[in-house]
Write a protein that holds these residues in place. Structure first.
Motif, PDB file in Angstrom:
ATOM      1  N   LYS A  86      40.944  46.962  36.085  1.00 52.71           N
ATOM      2  CA  LYS A  86      40.330  48.280  36.180  1.00 52.71           C
ATOM      3  C   LYS A  86      39.499  48.562  34.924  1.00 52.71           C
ATOM      4  CE  LYS A  86      44.389  50.662  34.268  1.00 52.71           C
ATOM      5  NZ  LYS A  86      45.443  51.696  34.530  1.00 52.71           N
ATOM      6  N   GLY A  87      38.500  49.437  35.073  1.00 53.04           N
ATOM      7  CA  GLY A  87      37.691  49.881  33.942  1.00 53.04           C
ATOM      8  C   GLY A  87      36.942  48.758  33.261  1.00 53.04           C
ATOM      9  N   ASP A  88      36.822  48.902  31.930  1.00 48.78           N
ATOM     10  CA  ASP A  88      36.039  47.929  31.164  1.00 48.78           C
ATOM     11  C   ASP A  88      36.816  46.656  30.844  1.00 48.78           C
ATOM     12  OD1 ASP A  88      37.810  48.901  29.311  1.00 48.78           O
ATOM     13  OD2 ASP A  88      36.300  49.580  27.871  1.00 48.78           O
ATOM     14  N   ARG A  89      38.068  46.556  31.302  1.00 52.24           N
ATOM     15  CA  ARG A  89      38.835  45.337  31.042  1.00 52.24           C
ATOM     16  C   ARG A  89      38.238  44.143  31.772  1.00 52.24           C
ATOM     17  NH1 ARG A  89      45.053  47.704  31.468  1.00 52.24           N
ATOM     18  NH2 ARG A  89      44.927  49.053  29.633  1.00 52.24           N
ATOM     19  N   THR A 115      41.674  48.306  41.361  1.00 53.25           N
ATOM     20  CA  THR A 115      40.251  48.349  41.666  1.00 53.25           C
ATOM     21  C   THR A 115      39.986  47.616  42.976  1.00 53.25           C
ATOM     22  OG1 THR A 115      39.647  48.418  39.329  1.00 53.25           O
ATOM     23  CG2 THR A 115      37.967  47.631  40.856  1.00 53.25           C
ATOM     24  N   SER A 125      29.216  45.376  41.083  1.00 56.18           N
ATOM     25  CA  SER A 125      30.258  44.838  40.194  1.00 56.18           C
ATOM     26  C   SER A 125      30.068  43.344  39.978  1.00 56.18           C
ATOM     27  CB  SER A 125      31.642  45.113  40.778  1.00 56.18           C
ATOM     28  OG  SER A 125      31.887  46.495  40.871  1.00 56.18           O
ATOM     29  N   GLU A 188      46.475  44.204  36.732  1.00 63.09           N
ATOM     30  CA  GLU A 188      47.427  44.966  35.908  1.00 63.09           C
ATOM     31  C   GLU A 188      48.803  45.067  36.550  1.00 63.09           C
ATOM     32  OE1 GLU A 188      43.394  46.454  34.613  1.00 63.09           O
ATOM     33  OE2 GLU A 188      44.344  45.932  36.513  1.00 63.09           O
ATOM     34  N   SER A 217      43.237  41.196  30.884  1.00 65.16           N
ATOM     35  CA  SER A 217      41.968  40.925  30.202  1.00 65.16           C
ATOM     36  C   SER A 217      42.094  39.867  29.119  1.00 65.16           C
ATOM     37  CB  SER A 217      41.404  42.208  29.603  1.00 65.16           C
ATOM     38  OG  SER A 217      42.354  42.844  28.759  1.00 65.16           O
TER      39      SER A 217
END
Length: 234
Positions: A86-89, A115, A125, A188, A217
């Motif tokens: 998720k996110g910027d990871r 995600t 993406s 995650e 990540s």
């Protein structure tokens, strides 16, 4: 200090070339290369050329090709099936794995992925992952840029190893196959037990990195480092 690398779709055939477009703009306007300075051109598929700047224009450089090189593709290939973070990871994972030498990254829609890539978001993406990989490859002076494949589900993945915190075998000691190595990194929420069994049915071996649980990540980066050392890449 190593020479800056700029990407071109195809290396020049002759000894003169104009580096323009986004790469030329970055070289001339951001890095401010000047006449007499040297740089590398690369096609991301093994071919590179060392060049010297002979002319500077607005957002472009004229260069003279001094020497050409070709680097064979790494073998065996290292492939990471990355559960969607998720996110910027996600960008952190792609960037770091590219810097340490991954040959292919496969985005994976795991059952526990927070995600989800669908429709227009999936296309954007995927392009973002590819852009991050390309820039990281340039920064790390790679002759071969990694492939970022289309999104896959569990059924579309046949891994060699699956990173799992409850595995009994360490990646540092498990016997390595003769061919390419495909490693699964969960999201995650971790890898669902049914997914682990599914991968095992296809011959995958669950492995661990150490006593600590790494983030999605960073796990791929750590695993690639172990494999690169074992394979003699490092």
């Amino acid at each position: 200090m190593s020479l800056a690398l700029f990407w071109v779709e195809e290396l020049p055939v002759g000894d003169r070339f104009t580096l323009d477009g986004p790469e030329g703009r970055h070289a001339a306007d951001v890095q401010r290369l000047r006449v007499g300075e040297r740089l590398l051109l690369g096609d991301g598929a093994g071919a590179t050329a060392e060049c010297v700047v002979v002319d500077v224009a607005k957002s472009a450089l004229g260069v003279r090709v001094e020497e050409r090189f070709f680097t064979e593709a790494p073998a065996p290939r290292l492939v990471v099936v990355q559960g969607l973070p998720k996110g910027d990871r996600a960008e952190l994972a792609v960037q770091a794995m590219t810097e340490v030498g991954v040959d292919e990254i496969v985005p994976w829609q795991a059952s526990r992925s927070i995600t989800h890539w669908k429709g227009e978001r999936a296309a954007k993406s995927l392009e973002k992952w590819r852009s991050v990989a390309r820039e990281a490859a340039k920064q790390s002076r790679r002759a071969w840029f990694p492939t970022v494949s289309e999104l896959r589900g569990t059924a579309g993945v046949t891994p060699t190893f699956v990173l799992h915190e409850e595995a009994d075998i360490a990646l540092s000691t498990v016997p390595l196959p003769a061919g390419d190595i495909t490693l699964v990194v969960g999201p995650e929420g971790g890898i669902d037990s049914n997914e682990v069994l599914d991968f095992a049915d296809r011959g995958a071996i669950p492995v661990r990195l150490g006593p600590n649980v790494l983030r999605t990540s960073t796990a791929g980066v750590a695993a690639l480092s172990v494999l690169s050392a074992r394979l003699g890449r490092w």
